[in-house]
Enzyme design. Structure first.
Site, PDB file in Angstrom:
ATOM      1  N   TYR A 159      11.081 -10.414 -23.012  1.00 43.36           N
ATOM      2  CA  TYR A 159       9.855  -9.982 -22.036  1.00 43.36           C
ATOM      3  C   TYR A 159      10.049  -8.251 -22.379  1.00 43.36           C
ATOM      4  O   TYR A 159       9.353  -7.540 -21.528  1.00 43.36           O
ATOM      5  CB  TYR A 159      10.138  -9.970 -20.800  1.00 43.36           C
ATOM      6  CG  TYR A 159       9.821 -11.550 -20.505  1.00 43.36           C
ATOM      7  CD1 TYR A 159       8.608 -12.001 -20.719  1.00 43.36           C
ATOM      8  CD2 TYR A 159      10.459 -12.153 -19.376  1.00 43.36           C
ATOM      9  CE1 TYR A 159       8.334 -13.446 -20.454  1.00 43.36           C
ATOM     10  CE2 TYR A 159      10.414 -13.296 -19.190  1.00 43.36           C
ATOM     11  CZ  TYR A 159       9.006 -14.086 -19.738  1.00 43.36           C
ATOM     12  OH  TYR A 159       8.838 -15.445 -19.195  1.00 43.36           O
ATOM     13  N   ASN A 200       5.623 -19.904 -12.460  1.00 42.54           N
ATOM     14  CA  ASN A 200       4.736 -20.476 -13.157  1.00 42.54           C
ATOM     15  C   ASN A 200       5.361 -21.647 -14.135  1.00 42.54           C
ATOM     16  O   ASN A 200       4.809 -21.984 -15.196  1.00 42.54           O
ATOM     17  CB  ASN A 200       3.663 -19.773 -14.004  1.00 42.54           C
ATOM     18  CG  ASN A 200       4.346 -18.648 -14.647  1.00 42.54           C
ATOM     19  OD1 ASN A 200       5.504 -18.847 -15.024  1.00 42.54           O
ATOM     20  ND2 ASN A 200       3.643 -18.010 -15.513  1.00 42.54           N
ATOM     21  N   GLU A 205      10.666 -15.022 -30.877  1.00 42.11           N
ATOM     22  CA  GLU A 205      11.578 -15.591 -29.756  1.00 42.11           C
ATOM     23  C   GLU A 205      12.460 -16.568 -29.908  1.00 42.11           C
ATOM     24  O   GLU A 205      13.468 -16.670 -29.492  1.00 42.11           O
ATOM     25  CB  GLU A 205      10.398 -15.943 -28.924  1.00 42.11           C
ATOM     26  CG  GLU A 205       9.538 -15.230 -28.304  1.00 42.11           C
ATOM     27  CD  GLU A 205       8.440 -15.359 -27.413  1.00 42.11           C
ATOM     28  OE1 GLU A 205       7.741 -14.450 -26.693  1.00 42.11           O
ATOM     29  OE2 GLU A 205       8.281 -16.758 -27.152  1.00 42.11           O
ATOM     30  N   LYS A 241      11.333 -22.870 -17.089  1.00 40.85           N
ATOM     31  CA  LYS A 241      11.995 -21.739 -16.284  1.00 40.85           C
ATOM     32  C   LYS A 241      12.894 -22.274 -15.085  1.00 40.85           C
ATOM     33  O   LYS A 241      12.664 -23.251 -14.519  1.00 40.85           O
ATOM     34  CB  LYS A 241      10.845 -20.870 -15.761  1.00 40.85           C
ATOM     35  CG  LYS A 241       9.998 -20.254 -17.094  1.00 40.85           C
ATOM     36  CD  LYS A 241       8.845 -19.361 -16.388  1.00 40.85           C
ATOM     37  CE  LYS A 241       8.302 -18.567 -17.549  1.00 40.85           C
ATOM     38  NZ  LYS A 241       7.118 -17.535 -16.900  1.00 40.85           N
ATOM     39  N   HIS A 245       7.525 -20.971 -20.200  1.00 38.59           N
ATOM     40  CA  HIS A 245       6.991 -20.279 -21.125  1.00 38.59           C
ATOM     41  C   HIS A 245       6.829 -20.877 -22.354  1.00 38.59           C
ATOM     42  O   HIS A 245       7.447 -21.840 -22.859  1.00 38.59           O
ATOM     43  CB  HIS A 245       8.115 -19.174 -21.379  1.00 38.59           C
ATOM     44  CG  HIS A 245       7.725 -18.325 -22.486  1.00 38.59           C
ATOM     45  ND1 HIS A 245       7.157 -17.130 -22.210  1.00 38.59           N
ATOM     46  CD2 HIS A 245       8.369 -18.264 -23.653  1.00 38.59           C
ATOM     47  CE1 HIS A 245       7.164 -16.658 -23.710  1.00 38.59           C
ATOM     48  NE2 HIS A 245       7.737 -17.312 -24.421  1.00 38.59           N
TER      49      HIS A 245
HETATM   50  P1  IDP Z   1       2.509 -15.974 -20.177  1.00 42.31           P
HETATM   51  O1  IDP Z   1       3.809 -16.287 -19.681  1.00 42.31           O
HETATM   52  O2  IDP Z   1       1.565 -16.728 -20.121  1.00 42.31           O
HETATM   53  O3  IDP Z   1       2.701 -15.446 -21.894  1.00 42.31           O
HETATM   54  P2  IDP Z   1       2.896 -13.017 -19.664  1.00 42.31           P
HETATM   55  O4  IDP Z   1       1.700 -11.837 -19.550  1.00 42.31           O
HETATM   56  O5  IDP Z   1       3.517 -12.685 -20.988  1.00 42.31           O
HETATM   57  O6  IDP Z   1       2.338 -14.388 -19.518  1.00 42.31           O
HETATM   58  O7  IDP Z   1       3.873 -12.669 -18.635  1.00 42.31           O
HETATM   59  C1  IDP Z   1       5.169 -13.274 -18.785  1.00 42.31           C
HETATM   60  C2  IDP Z   1       5.555 -13.835 -17.266  1.00 42.31           C
HETATM   61  O8  IDP Z   1       5.656 -12.822 -16.333  1.00 42.31           O
HETATM   62  C3  IDP Z   1       4.481 -14.695 -16.791  1.00 42.31           C
HETATM   63  O9  IDP Z   1       4.663 -16.347 -17.408  1.00 42.31           O
HETATM   64  C4  IDP Z   1       5.052 -14.967 -15.286  1.00 42.31           C
HETATM   65  O10 IDP Z   1       6.094 -15.516 -15.030  1.00 42.31           O
HETATM   66  C5  IDP Z   1       5.205 -13.082 -15.227  1.00 42.31           C
HETATM   67  N1  IDP Z   1       4.048 -12.387 -14.652  1.00 42.31           N
HETATM   68  C6  IDP Z   1       2.928 -12.018 -15.169  1.00 42.31           C
HETATM   69  N2  IDP Z   1       2.195 -11.501 -14.517  1.00 42.31           N
HETATM   70  C7  IDP Z   1       2.702 -11.517 -13.254  1.00 42.31           C
HETATM   71  C8  IDP Z   1       2.240 -10.902 -12.012  1.00 42.31           C
HETATM   72  O11 IDP Z   1       1.090 -10.214 -11.830  1.00 42.31           O
HETATM   73  N3  IDP Z   1       3.040 -11.201 -11.010  1.00 42.31           N
HETATM   74  C9  IDP Z   1       4.330 -11.713 -11.184  1.00 42.31           C
HETATM   75  N4  IDP Z   1       4.539 -12.000 -12.364  1.00 42.31           N
HETATM   76  C10 IDP Z   1       3.996 -12.133 -13.492  1.00 42.31           C
END
Ligand code: IDP
Length: 154
Positions: free
Chosen positions: A53, A116, A130, A13, A119
């Site tokens: 997303y 984070n 994807e 990312k 992905h």
């Molecule tokens: P994943 O990336 O671990 O599969 P997902 O639930 O699909 O998790 O969420 C996608 C992305 O959305 C996360 O990697 C993160 O960047 C962002 N995200 C998820 N939850 C939050 C939140 O509570 N606050 C801010 N960003 C979030």
């Protein structure tokens, strides 16, 4: 070998590109034994991220997620290998970096859910979808990795 043909999408990312962590992330998948079959640096646009997303579009953090993911270039990759979808998710760690175990990419390289680092697709079906969002079919390279008798066994 068994499991060949299973592929997953990994995105490094924009925060990780800015923080010069691309090599660290790629190195972890290489050392695990997975095979890189596609890779590109690109600036994602909103249309692509809306597809990627789709399941998050109603979340309150979605606008911030879009801003983050379009804030700079990211690296999209397809990795192939035995059990690659599940193993890659384990290597990536908990979505919330604050809860991600040490030793995982997120647990080692980040501290907050909103930045984070990576992905990785969460199921084989999601991975197929994807990969189709991020890559043309002819961008995937079929090649024989010379060490497969050592990474898979006979
Ligand atoms: P994943 O990336 O671990 O599969 P997902 O639930 O699909 O998790 O969420 C996608 C992305 O959305 C996360 O990697 C993160 O960047 C962002 N995200 C998820 N939850 C939050 C939140 O509570 N606050 C801010 N960003 C979030």
């Amino acid at each position: 070998g068994a499991g060949n043909g299973f592929q997953t999408l990994v995105l490094v990312k924009p925060d990780a590109v800015q923080r010069r962590l691309v090599g660290d992330v790629i190195g972890r998948f290489e050392r695990r034994g997975f095979k890189l079959v596609a890779m590109k640096l690109l600036q994602a646009d909103r249309g692509l991220l809306d597809q990627h997303y789709q399941h998050l579009q109603q979340k309150p953090f979605y606008p911030a997620l879009l801003a983050y993911m379009t804030s700079g270039p990211l690296v999209a990759m397809v990795w192939e290998g035995y059990n690659v979808v599940r193993s890659t998710r384990a290597m990536v760690g908990d979505t919330d970096s604050a809860k991600a175990a040490a030793g995982t990419i997120r647990g080692d390289l980040s501290m907050h859910v909103s930045r984070n680092v990576v992905h990785a697709s969460d199921s084989v079906e999601t991975a197929l979808k994807e990969i189709g969002f991020w890559f043309q079919r002819d961008e995937l390279v079929a090649w024989e990795c010379g060490d497969s008798q050592y990474t898979y066994g006979p």
